[in-house]
Write a protein that holds these residues in place. Structure first.
Motif, PDB file in Angstrom:
ATOM      1  N   GLY A 161       0.797  -1.225   0.000  1.00  9.12           N
ATOM      2  CA  GLY A 161       0.000   0.000   0.000  1.00  9.12           C
ATOM      3  C   GLY A 161       0.823   1.265   0.000  1.00  9.12           C
ATOM      4  N   ARG A 162       2.134   1.169  -0.195  1.00  3.94           N
ATOM      5  CA  ARG A 162       2.984   2.358  -0.258  1.00  3.94           C
ATOM      6  C   ARG A 162       4.053   2.150  -1.330  1.00  3.94           C
ATOM      7  NH1 ARG A 162       7.722   0.982   1.839  1.00  3.94           N
ATOM      8  NH2 ARG A 162       7.899  -0.516   3.548  1.00  3.94           N
ATOM      9  N   PRO A 163       4.575   3.238  -1.872  1.00  4.13           N
ATOM     10  CA  PRO A 163       5.576   3.104  -2.930  1.00  4.13           C
ATOM     11  C   PRO A 163       6.919   2.644  -2.368  1.00  4.13           C
ATOM     12  CG  PRO A 163       5.283   5.408  -2.364  1.00  4.13           C
ATOM     13  CD  PRO A 163       4.218   4.652  -1.606  1.00  4.13           C
ATOM     14  N   PRO A 164       7.745   2.029  -3.199  1.00  4.85           N
ATOM     15  CA  PRO A 164       9.063   1.620  -2.741  1.00  4.85           C
ATOM     16  C   PRO A 164       9.983   2.820  -2.562  1.00  4.85           C
ATOM     17  CG  PRO A 164       8.851   1.213  -5.088  1.00  4.85           C
ATOM     18  CD  PRO A 164       7.496   1.652  -4.608  1.00  4.85           C
ATOM     19  N   ARG A 165      10.979   2.631  -1.715  1.00  7.15           N
ATOM     20  CA  ARG A 165      11.947   3.691  -1.437  1.00  7.15           C
ATOM     21  C   ARG A 165      12.841   3.933  -2.649  1.00  7.15           C
ATOM     22  NH1 ARG A 165      15.925   3.138   3.819  1.00  7.15           N
ATOM     23  NH2 ARG A 165      15.865   5.330   4.494  1.00  7.15           N
ATOM     24  N   SER A 166      13.160   5.180  -2.913  1.00 11.91           N
ATOM     25  CA  SER A 166      14.056   5.516  -4.009  1.00 11.91           C
ATOM     26  C   SER A 166      15.504   5.299  -3.595  1.00 11.91           C
ATOM     27  CB  SER A 166      13.868   6.967  -4.439  1.00 11.91           C
ATOM     28  OG  SER A 166      14.382   7.848  -3.439  1.00 11.91           O
ATOM     29  N   PHE A 167      16.376   5.134  -4.583  1.00  8.94           N
ATOM     30  CA  PHE A 167      17.794   4.966  -4.260  1.00  8.94           C
ATOM     31  C   PHE A 167      18.356   6.237  -3.646  1.00  8.94           C
ATOM     32  CE2 PHE A 167      22.341   4.621  -4.889  1.00  8.94           C
ATOM     33  CZ  PHE A 167      22.567   3.311  -4.495  1.00  8.94           C
ATOM     34  N   ARG A 168      17.917   7.392  -4.104  1.00  8.56           N
ATOM     35  CA  ARG A 168      18.380   8.652  -3.517  1.00  8.56           C
ATOM     36  C   ARG A 168      18.040   8.712  -2.026  1.00  8.56           C
ATOM     37  NH1 ARG A 168      19.750  13.597  -5.556  1.00  8.56           N
ATOM     38  NH2 ARG A 168      19.113  12.975  -7.652  1.00  8.56           N
ATOM     39  N   ALA A 169      16.807   8.332  -1.679  1.00  9.06           N
ATOM     40  CA  ALA A 169      16.415   8.332  -0.263  1.00  9.06           C
ATOM     41  C   ALA A 169      17.230   7.312   0.522  1.00  9.06           C
ATOM     42  CB  ALA A 169      14.924   8.046  -0.139  1.00  9.06           C
ATOM     43  N   PHE A 170      17.508   6.173  -0.092  1.00  7.66           N
ATOM     44  CA  PHE A 170      18.287   5.128   0.580  1.00  7.66           C
ATOM     45  C   PHE A 170      19.693   5.609   0.900  1.00  7.66           C
ATOM     46  CE2 PHE A 170      21.422   1.710   0.226  1.00  7.66           C
ATOM     47  CZ  PHE A 170      21.008   0.892   1.270  1.00  7.66           C
ATOM     48  N   VAL A 171      20.402   6.178  -0.083  1.00  9.61           N
ATOM     49  CA  VAL A 171      21.780   6.599   0.186  1.00  9.61           C
ATOM     50  C   VAL A 171      21.815   7.794   1.119  1.00  9.61           C
ATOM     51  CG1 VAL A 171      22.783   5.607  -1.897  1.00  9.61           C
ATOM     52  CG2 VAL A 171      21.917   7.938  -1.967  1.00  9.61           C
ATOM     53  N   THR A 172      20.777   8.632   1.095  1.00 10.67           N
ATOM     54  CA  THR A 172      20.730   9.747   2.046  1.00 10.67           C
ATOM     55  C   THR A 172      20.630   9.225   3.471  1.00 10.67           C
ATOM     56  OG1 THR A 172      19.689  11.218   0.427  1.00 10.67           O
ATOM     57  CG2 THR A 172      19.417  11.783   2.750  1.00 10.67           C
ATOM     58  N   ALA A 173      19.802   8.201   3.680  1.00 14.28           N
ATOM     59  CA  ALA A 173      19.622   7.646   5.016  1.00 14.28           C
ATOM     60  C   ALA A 173      20.822   6.846   5.471  1.00 14.28           C
ATOM     61  CB  ALA A 173      18.368   6.782   5.049  1.00 14.28           C
ATOM     62  N   ASN A 174      21.642   6.363   4.513  1.00 16.41           N
ATOM     63  CA  ASN A 174      22.755   5.476   4.848  1.00 16.41           C
ATOM     64  C   ASN A 174      24.115   6.069   4.478  1.00 16.41           C
ATOM     65  OD1 ASN A 174      21.528   2.664   5.694  1.00 16.41           O
ATOM     66  ND2 ASN A 174      20.288   3.431   4.012  1.00 16.41           N
ATOM     67  N   LYS A 175      24.202   7.379   4.370  1.00 16.10           N
ATOM     68  CA  LYS A 175      25.442   7.998   3.906  1.00 16.10           C
ATOM     69  C   LYS A 175      26.611   7.747   4.863  1.00 16.10           C
ATOM     70  CE  LYS A 175      24.313  12.623   5.719  1.00 16.10           C
ATOM     71  NZ  LYS A 175      24.118  14.052   5.316  1.00 16.10           N
ATOM     72  N   ASP A 176      26.336   7.489   6.135  1.00 24.67           N
ATOM     73  CA  ASP A 176      27.420   7.203   7.070  1.00 24.67           C
ATOM     74  C   ASP A 176      28.115   5.879   6.760  1.00 24.67           C
ATOM     75  OD1 ASP A 176      26.844   9.544   8.365  1.00 24.67           O
ATOM     76  OD2 ASP A 176      25.777   8.613  10.040  1.00 24.67           O
ATOM     77  N   MET A 177      27.440   5.001   5.992  1.00 26.82           N
ATOM     78  CA  MET A 177      28.020   3.712   5.640  1.00 26.82           C
ATOM     79  C   MET A 177      28.827   3.773   4.337  1.00 26.82           C
ATOM     80  SD  MET A 177      24.826   1.196   6.574  1.00 26.82           S
ATOM     81  CE  MET A 177      25.820  -0.306   6.416  1.00 26.82           C
TER      82      MET A 177
END
Length: 276
Positions: free
Chosen positions: A258-274
């Motif tokens: 019921g919700r759209p998948p996460r974008s790659f941009r959002a993923f790398v923003t959330a995980n930039k420390d890695m």
């Protein structure tokens, strides 16, 4: 209510996320692992039928094929038969967007479940976004500022493992049997050049995509000590991407969660420390 659930591969990329989401929903999630360390853990190894007791009392199971062998159906079928004999009625298999029911590896398990289980679902995700943070590409991003592939300009709609887990929980807790397979992708197909640019933007340094020919990539992977048969498989998968087989998006995540998948941009923003 489907409860309890055995989550095989329960400490891996998808398994730990599936188990956490089930627990958050108040469902008894039992984590199948070769090295149990927590109260909710159950010793589980596909190749050891004594581990079938892990299914005792469970009504559903999340199935992750063993990663150290290629004869998936041969090793999984005896355990699946034991699970059915112990009362498990719902099976949700993690497969791949590349493997349909006529394909080898997980495809053979897919076909077997469709022919023998009364309640089944097959999730067929594309490549994981986590490959660039937790996987081999993550290592070369951090240590060499590079992503190596033989994918050329081929594109993939990479998917977040959290979206796979959300779809898995939806399948495990659905009110009725799905008895279907679903291809899961992210919202946009990206080339590795696109990926390198997005990672560079978020990491704050230049990350290169080193586009290699198959022979050069094979030599690189062999030099790292990767078994030759695994090297061949990895290179062939890159060539599949180069040929355009993964250049697609689907509505699978939206339809199931019921919700759209996460974008790659959002993923790398959330995980930039890695990203180093």
């Amino acid at each position: 209510m489907i409860d309890p659930v055995l989550v095989t591969g329960g400490t891996g990329k998808t398994g730990r996320r599936v188990a956490a989401r089930l627990a958050a929903a108040g469902i008894d999630a039992r984590v199948g692992t070769r090295s149990p360390q927590e109260p909710q853990h159950r010793r589980f190894d596909w190749g050891d039928l004594s581990c079938a007791d892990a299914f005792n009392g469970c009504t559903a199971a999340w199935l992750v094929a063993p990663t150290d062998r290629a004869d998936h159906l041969a090793v999984m079928q005896p355990m699946l038969e034991q699970a059915m004999a112990r009362g498990v009625r719902r099976f949700v298999l993690l497969s791949s967007s590349l493997f349909g029911p006529q394909s080898p590896l997980m495809g053979e398990v897919h076909a077997w479940l469709a022919g023998h289980a009364e309640d089944w679902a097959i999730l067929r995700p594309s490549w994981f976004m986590q490959n660039f943070t937790e996987g081999a590409h993550g290592d070369t991003i951090r240590n060499e500022g590079a992503i190596y592939s033989a994918t050329g300009s081929g594109r993939v709609a990479f998917i977040d493992a959290d979206d796979i887990a959300a779809a898995a929980v939806a399948a495990l807790t659905a009110g009725k049997a799905m008895n279907a397979d679903v291809i899961l992708t992210g919202p946009k197909a990206l080339s590795y050049d696109n990926i390198a640019a997005l990672v560079s933007e978020r990491a704050g340094r230049t990350i290169r995509h080193v586009a290699m020919e198959p022979e050069a990539l094979s030599a690189r992977l062999n030099a790292l000590g990767i078994p030759p048969e695994y090297v061949d498989a990895l290179v062939q998968l890159d060539l599949v991407i180069r040929g355009g087989a993964e250049d697609r998006t689907t509505a699978g995540v939206m339809d199931m969660t019921g919700r759209p998948p996460r974008s790659f941009r959002a993923f790398v923003t959330a995980n930039k420390d890695m990203l180093g």
